[in-house]
Design a protein around this motif. Structure first.
Motif, PDB file in Angstrom:
ATOM      1  N   TYR A 109      29.506   1.298   0.084  1.00 19.01           N
ATOM      2  CA  TYR A 109      29.820  -0.097   0.389  1.00 19.01           C
ATOM      3  C   TYR A 109      29.061  -0.560   1.636  1.00 19.01           C
ATOM      4  O   TYR A 109      28.832   0.202   2.572  1.00 19.01           O
ATOM      5  N   ASN A 110      28.680  -1.816   1.646  1.00 15.72           N
ATOM      6  CA  ASN A 110      28.046  -2.435   2.814  1.00 15.72           C
ATOM      7  C   ASN A 110      26.793  -1.685   3.263  1.00 15.72           C
ATOM      8  O   ASN A 110      26.543  -1.524   4.464  1.00 15.72           O
ATOM      9  N   ASP A 111      26.002  -1.244   2.311  1.00 20.33           N
ATOM     10  CA  ASP A 111      24.746  -0.552   2.625  1.00 20.33           C
ATOM     11  C   ASP A 111      23.668  -1.609   2.845  1.00 20.33           C
ATOM     12  O   ASP A 111      23.040  -2.094   1.897  1.00 20.33           O
ATOM     13  N   SER A 112      23.445  -1.967   4.104  1.00 19.41           N
ATOM     14  CA  SER A 112      22.506  -3.059   4.408  1.00 19.41           C
ATOM     15  C   SER A 112      21.067  -2.678   4.081  1.00 19.41           C
ATOM     16  O   SER A 112      20.265  -3.536   3.704  1.00 19.41           O
ATOM     17  N   GLY A 113      20.728  -1.379   4.217  1.00 14.63           N
ATOM     18  CA  GLY A 113      19.373  -0.945   3.879  1.00 14.63           C
ATOM     19  C   GLY A 113      19.086  -1.097   2.406  1.00 14.63           C
ATOM     20  O   GLY A 113      18.021  -1.602   2.009  1.00 14.63           O
ATOM     21  N   ARG A 114      20.046  -0.678   1.581  1.00 15.54           N
ATOM     22  CA  ARG A 114      19.890  -0.810   0.127  1.00 15.54           C
ATOM     23  C   ARG A 114      19.765  -2.277  -0.270  1.00 15.54           C
ATOM     24  O   ARG A 114      18.901  -2.654  -1.071  1.00 15.54           O
ATOM     25  N   GLU A 115      20.622  -3.113   0.310  1.00 14.75           N
ATOM     26  CA  GLU A 115      20.596  -4.534  -0.017  1.00 14.75           C
ATOM     27  C   GLU A 115      19.290  -5.193   0.421  1.00 14.75           C
ATOM     28  O   GLU A 115      18.735  -6.040  -0.290  1.00 14.75           O
ATOM     29  N   THR A 116      18.780  -4.767   1.566  1.00 13.63           N
ATOM     30  CA  THR A 116      17.550  -5.380   2.080  1.00 13.63           C
ATOM     31  C   THR A 116      16.324  -4.932   1.292  1.00 13.63           C
ATOM     32  O   THR A 116      15.430  -5.743   1.020  1.00 13.63           O
ATOM     33  N   ILE A 117      16.268  -3.664   0.906  1.00 14.85           N
ATOM     34  CA  ILE A 117      15.110  -3.217   0.117  1.00 14.85           C
ATOM     35  C   ILE A 117      15.108  -3.906  -1.240  1.00 14.85           C
ATOM     36  O   ILE A 117      14.045  -4.196  -1.804  1.00 14.85           O
ATOM     37  N   GLU A 118      16.286  -4.235  -1.758  1.00 17.16           N
ATOM     38  CA  GLU A 118      16.333  -4.988  -3.019  1.00 17.16           C
ATOM     39  C   GLU A 118      15.858  -6.421  -2.800  1.00 17.16           C
ATOM     40  O   GLU A 118      15.205  -7.000  -3.679  1.00 17.16           O
ATOM     41  N   GLN A 119      16.128  -6.978  -1.629  1.00 11.96           N
ATOM     42  CA  GLN A 119      15.589  -8.305  -1.311  1.00 11.96           C
ATOM     43  C   GLN A 119      14.075  -8.246  -1.167  1.00 11.96           C
ATOM     44  O   GLN A 119      13.363  -9.158  -1.580  1.00 11.96           O
ATOM     45  N   VAL A 120      13.583  -7.150  -0.584  1.00 14.17           N
ATOM     46  CA  VAL A 120      12.132  -6.960  -0.455  1.00 14.17           C
ATOM     47  C   VAL A 120      11.474  -6.972  -1.828  1.00 14.17           C
ATOM     48  O   VAL A 120      10.451  -7.649  -2.047  1.00 14.17           O
ATOM     49  N   TYR A 121      12.033  -6.218  -2.777  1.00 15.75           N
ATOM     50  CA  TYR A 121      11.471  -6.170  -4.132  1.00 15.75           C
ATOM     51  C   TYR A 121      11.545  -7.537  -4.802  1.00 15.75           C
ATOM     52  O   TYR A 121      10.606  -7.949  -5.495  1.00 15.75           O
TER      53      TYR A 121
END
Length: 427
Positions: free
Chosen positions: A68-80
């Motif tokens: 939960y609340n994994d900001s790195g995972r969420e941000t790399i998905e925004q990068v893609y």
């Protein structure tokens, strides 16, 4: 300084093989320069995608458990999503391979009674089991999802008349395989894919157009999502992982398609909210940063291979002068002993398991024995120097990868060396 030629002779390359390859390489400089220009544009594109997502050092840290609340995972998905110009993205190490990513994309967005249409001929071998073209437990066919395909015309172009006839009220998803797979057909350019998507959407505007993007990322300066694809799907141990991602896959697309994929990957109601990154975000992000130049190295190796083997009289796809739309180079040998020798050479040039002799085996998901040469740091990573071939007519080998051009070059030279040693080519 010691002569470069002496290094190659000292590691097992005959002088005739070296001289033959060196002569061909000298003629490729202008093509290599053009590849470097594409890589430079793509490098800037990747940096911009990272910057626009405000990717930060804190995002390199991992999570455990539910994630939960994994900001790195969420941000790399925004990068893609930024990179592919899509509404959303799913980028996860829980996706085990390209076939798994495609399975998630298909099963997440299809329901009983829906039909898949491949307008570019047969799908890749492992996807046949997923769809149910080849009987397999848990296939989409078992859930009432049907499949239809329209073969390419003899010249490799789209059979628009029969595609129009094939699209019907049940056609829910168009599956477009960009690369050739185990087939000696041309790879599709992004421009061609765009034309096909436009044609299909004119007939049925709500149809989902999904592109199997494996081996094609960063070969051009645009991706299929730039020209209308609702989903683009690929593996992180191919081009976009840059040789650093240890596992994973991506799906970029519309908000609705990605939401459906996330519910299939984890579970309904949870979707993208779970899935611990376990510290792998750093590898995924840094691999993506390196991906344009790594892909360029692999492209140079493929062009070098085509020119070598075409000069020796073998059919190559693409041929020595054609434009490139993926990193795969097919060489049609016509005889299994050539394939065996070629793969032995690629393996002998590897930094890992160079002492191993590859042999054909019953690889899961294929209808014939397959031989694979892959002395890679990431097991099976086909952005690293590798070669594989189904042991059946027309006995074509598929070469790809090379984290550096120098390694790809050495692998090709060693493949020729093994063929010469076995007496299959006489100078």
């Amino acid at each position: 300084m010691d002569n470069l030629k002496d290094y190659y002779l000292g590691i097992g390359i005959d002088e005739k093989v070296y001289d033959f390859c060196a002569t061909i390489e000298k003629k490729l400089k202008s093509r290599f320069d053009e590849i470097d220009k594409v890589a430079e544009q793509n490098q800037i594109r990747v940096i911009k995608a990272l910057q626009d997502a405000k990717f930060a050092e804190e995002h390199l840290n991992g999570t455990t458990g539910y994630g939960y609340n994994d900001s790195g995972r969420e941000t790399i998905e925004q990068v893609y999503a930024n990179l592919f110009h899509t509404e959303d993205a799913l980028v996860r190490q829980q996706i085990t391979c390209g076939t798994h990513a495609l399975t998630i994309a298909l099963s997440g967005n299809l329901r009983p009674g829906d039909e898949i249409l491949s307008p570019v001929g047969k799908v890749y071998d492992t996807l046949e089991g997923v769809i149910g073209v080849r009987e397999s437990k848990g296939s989409l066919k078992e859930f009432g999802i049907t499949y239809k395909q329209v073969d390419l015309l003899p010249d490799g172009s789209f059979d628009y008349d029969n595609i129009r006839k094939a699209i019907n009220k049940n056609t829910r998803l168009i599956e477009i395989q960009r690369s050739k797979g185990y087939d000696v057909r041309p790879t599709l350019s992004v421009e061609q894919i765009g034309e096909l998507i436009k044609f299909c959407k004119e007939i049925k505007p709500d149809v989902i157009c999904m592109v199997d993007n494996c081996y094609g990322e960063f070969v051009e300066t645009i991706e299929p999502s730039f020209v209308g694809a609702d989903m683009v799907v690929g593996s992180l141990i191919k081009n976009p992982g840059g040789g650093l991602a240890p596992i994973g896959g991506y799906i970029c697309g519309t908000k609705e398609c990605i939401e459906n994929c996330a519910y299939r990957l984890s579970s309904p109601g949870l979707g993208k909210e779970v899935g611990a990154s376990l510290g792998i975000t750093r590898n995924i992000a840094q691999g993506l940063f390196l991906a344009p130049t790594v892909t360029a190295s692999a492209l140079k190796g493929a062009i070098f291979a085509a020119n070598i083997y075409e000069k020796l009289g073998f059919k190559t796809v693409p041929n020595a002068t054609e434009d490139r739309f993926d990193i795969i180079q097919a060489v049609e040998f016509g005889k299994p002993e050539f394939i065996q020798a070629f793969c032995e050479g690629i393996q002998a040039a590897a930094p890992v398991d160079s002492f191993v002799t590859p042999i054909p085996w019953d690889m899961p998901g294929y209808d014939s024995q397959v031989i694979m040469a892959a002395g890679t740091f990431i097991s099976g990573a086909s952005i690293e120097l590798s070669a594989d071939a189904p042991m059946k007519e027309p006995y074509a080998v598929y070469f790809q990868g090379g984290l550096t051009y120098q390694h790809a070059k050495f692998g090709i030279m060693m493949s020729l060396q093994k063929i010469v040693e076995k007496g299959l080519i006489v100078w």
